[in-house]
Design an enzyme around this catalytic site. Structure first.
Site, PDB file in Angstrom:
ATOM      1  N   GLY A 169      47.728  40.010  37.761  1.00 10.81           N
ATOM      2  CA  GLY A 169      48.592  39.135  38.545  1.00 10.81           C
ATOM      3  C   GLY A 169      47.821  38.316  39.554  1.00 10.81           C
ATOM      4  O   GLY A 169      48.400  37.833  40.536  1.00 10.81           O
ATOM      5  N   GLY A 170      46.518  38.144  39.318  1.00 11.89           N
ATOM      6  CA  GLY A 170      45.706  37.318  40.197  1.00 11.89           C
ATOM      7  C   GLY A 170      45.607  37.839  41.613  1.00 11.89           C
ATOM      8  O   GLY A 170      45.366  37.062  42.546  1.00 11.89           O
ATOM      9  N   SER A 207      43.077  41.827  33.646  1.00 12.25           N
ATOM     10  CA  SER A 207      42.879  40.632  34.448  1.00 12.25           C
ATOM     11  C   SER A 207      42.369  41.001  35.843  1.00 12.25           C
ATOM     12  O   SER A 207      41.321  41.626  35.974  1.00 12.25           O
ATOM     13  CB  SER A 207      44.177  39.826  34.501  1.00 12.25           C
ATOM     14  OG  SER A 207      43.979  38.568  35.097  1.00 12.25           O
ATOM     15  N   ALA A 208      43.116  40.654  36.897  1.00 12.01           N
ATOM     16  CA  ALA A 208      42.690  41.031  38.243  1.00 12.01           C
ATOM     17  C   ALA A 208      42.611  42.549  38.390  1.00 12.01           C
ATOM     18  O   ALA A 208      41.797  43.066  39.159  1.00 12.01           O
ATOM     19  CB  ALA A 208      43.651  40.452  39.282  1.00 12.01           C
ATOM     20  N   ASP A 247      40.909  32.230  26.101  1.00 11.21           N
ATOM     21  CA  ASP A 247      41.066  32.474  27.535  1.00 11.21           C
ATOM     22  C   ASP A 247      39.994  31.674  28.277  1.00 11.21           C
ATOM     23  O   ASP A 247      38.803  31.829  27.999  1.00 11.21           O
ATOM     24  CB  ASP A 247      40.903  33.973  27.799  1.00 11.21           C
ATOM     25  CG  ASP A 247      41.026  34.341  29.270  1.00 11.21           C
ATOM     26  OD1 ASP A 247      41.193  33.453  30.111  1.00 11.21           O
ATOM     27  OD2 ASP A 247      40.935  35.551  29.564  1.00 11.21           O
ATOM     28  N   HIS A 293      45.024  34.199  27.948  1.00  9.82           N
ATOM     29  CA  HIS A 293      44.882  35.187  29.007  1.00  9.82           C
ATOM     30  C   HIS A 293      46.211  35.935  29.149  1.00  9.82           C
ATOM     31  O   HIS A 293      47.277  35.347  29.193  1.00  9.82           O
ATOM     32  CB  HIS A 293      44.523  34.509  30.336  1.00  9.82           C
ATOM     33  CG  HIS A 293      44.086  35.476  31.390  1.00  9.82           C
ATOM     34  ND1 HIS A 293      42.803  35.960  31.461  1.00  9.82           N
ATOM     35  CD2 HIS A 293      44.778  36.077  32.393  1.00  9.82           C
ATOM     36  CE1 HIS A 293      42.706  36.813  32.480  1.00  9.82           C
ATOM     37  NE2 HIS A 293      43.896  36.891  33.057  1.00  9.82           N
TER      38      HIS A 293
END
Length: 332
Positions: free
Chosen positions: A84-85, A161-162, A272, A302
């Protein structure tokens, strides 16, 4: 020079930046409630447990039903950090909940999904602090499901991701605090490996995949610019070690990871924009002698390994064999 785009990143992320530096999150983020009742006809039971009440952090535990009927063998433990960045979502978000259900079921593992504090209200390293605190919580105040069914000697840190960035930095902290005999402050919890799914890293210069996919509809590079601006400590650029793994002392600590014989999976997709950063991360670890398994698919945006069933199943199949091969080294 960064490539511009006509798509407003704040609208894309569905956030509003407030004058006090916080953000208002506008996106619909359905949550799934845990289901701990063993009488329910579901393959994986779920339950929440508070980690730090002051910080409002918690863990969602995913227990395969099969564990209730097999008291002779404890299951591998995967500590998971959602993506979720650094600014969005929760361990209770429906698609992360569903992904962890599938992960627990497909790999026959207990999954502990950690809900950490979000930026920009809590900038990095707050999420790393929460990750390490979660590991301490697992060690010192274990939930009954973990005490009764988890193999503490067979633990993996995983993120998407994050969340993969968080798993990586949490692992570096643990490695740095582990002595030459492999004993660390988390005993009896023993990390055997890292699972980094489409890890979120970057730098001040665009890599070729970011240039090639500058207008990517899912995670365009100019959207990443905003995510890093909101999550990094104020005053640092993207050569900081939180963003660029070659910065700071991280590359040195990787030598400790090699000494500890932790194995690593780095997975991703060539569609991505971050894929070149992910490949560079894998190469850095290989340069330091870390045993790395890479898996990069020709298709998939992504987030595909969380949201897309085909990519998710492919990743879980890889992880099932990765965990089995890592676990075999524990046998006498």
């Amino acid at each position: 020079m960064f490539v511009s785009s006509q798509v407003d990143p704040f609208n894309h992320l569905k956030i509003i930046l407030n004058s006090d530096g916080t953000i208002t999150r506008l996106r619909q983020d359905p949550h799934t409630h845990p289901a701990p009742d063993p009488t329910l006809p579901i393959p994986v039971l779920t339950q929440d447990a508070t980690i730090n009440q002051s910080n409002r952090t918690f863990a969602r535990i995913f227990l395969p039903r099969s564990a209730l009927h097999n008291s002779s063998t404890n299951l591998p433990l995967i500590v998971y950090f959602h993506g979720g960045g650094f600014i969005l979502f929760s361990a209770a978000s429906d698609f992360f909940h569903d992904a962890c259900v599938s992960l627990a079921n497909d790999t026959n593992s207990i999954v502990v999904s950690v809900d950490y504090r979000l930026a920009p209200e809590h900038r990095l390293p707050a999420a790393y602090d929460d990750a390490v605190e979660a590991l301490h919580w697992i060690k010192s105040r274990p939930h009954d499901w973990l005490t009764n069914h988890a193999d503490y000697s067979n633990c993996y840190l995983m993120g998407s991701s994050a969340g993969a960035n968080i798993a990586y930095h949490a692992a570096l902290r643990v490695a740095a605090g582990t002595n030459s005999d492999g004993i660390n402050y988390l005993e009896p919890l023993k990390i055997r490996g890292l699972i980094l799914s489409q890890p979120f890293f970057g730098g001040t210069e665009r890599v070729p995949s970011e240039v090639r996919l500058a207008e990517d509809p899912v995670l365009a590079p100019h959207v990443c610019d905003v995510l890093w601006k909101l999550s990094l400590p104020v005053g640092v650029d993207r050569e900081h070690e939180y963003c660029n793994p070659r910065g700071g002392d991280g590359a040195v600590v990787l030598e400790r990871v090699r000494e500890l014989a932790w194995r690593v999976v780095v997975s991703g997709s060539y569609e991505d924009p971050l894929v070149d950063h992910q490949i560079r991360l894998a190469r850095l670890m290989e340069e330091k002698g870390v045993a790395v398994v890479t898996s990069f698919n020709p298709t998939g945006s992504h987030g595909a390994e969380v949201r897309h069933p085909l990519h998710q199943k492919r990743l879980h199949h890889l992880l099932k064999h990765f965990i089995a091969s890592s676990s075999s080294s524990l046998l006498p």
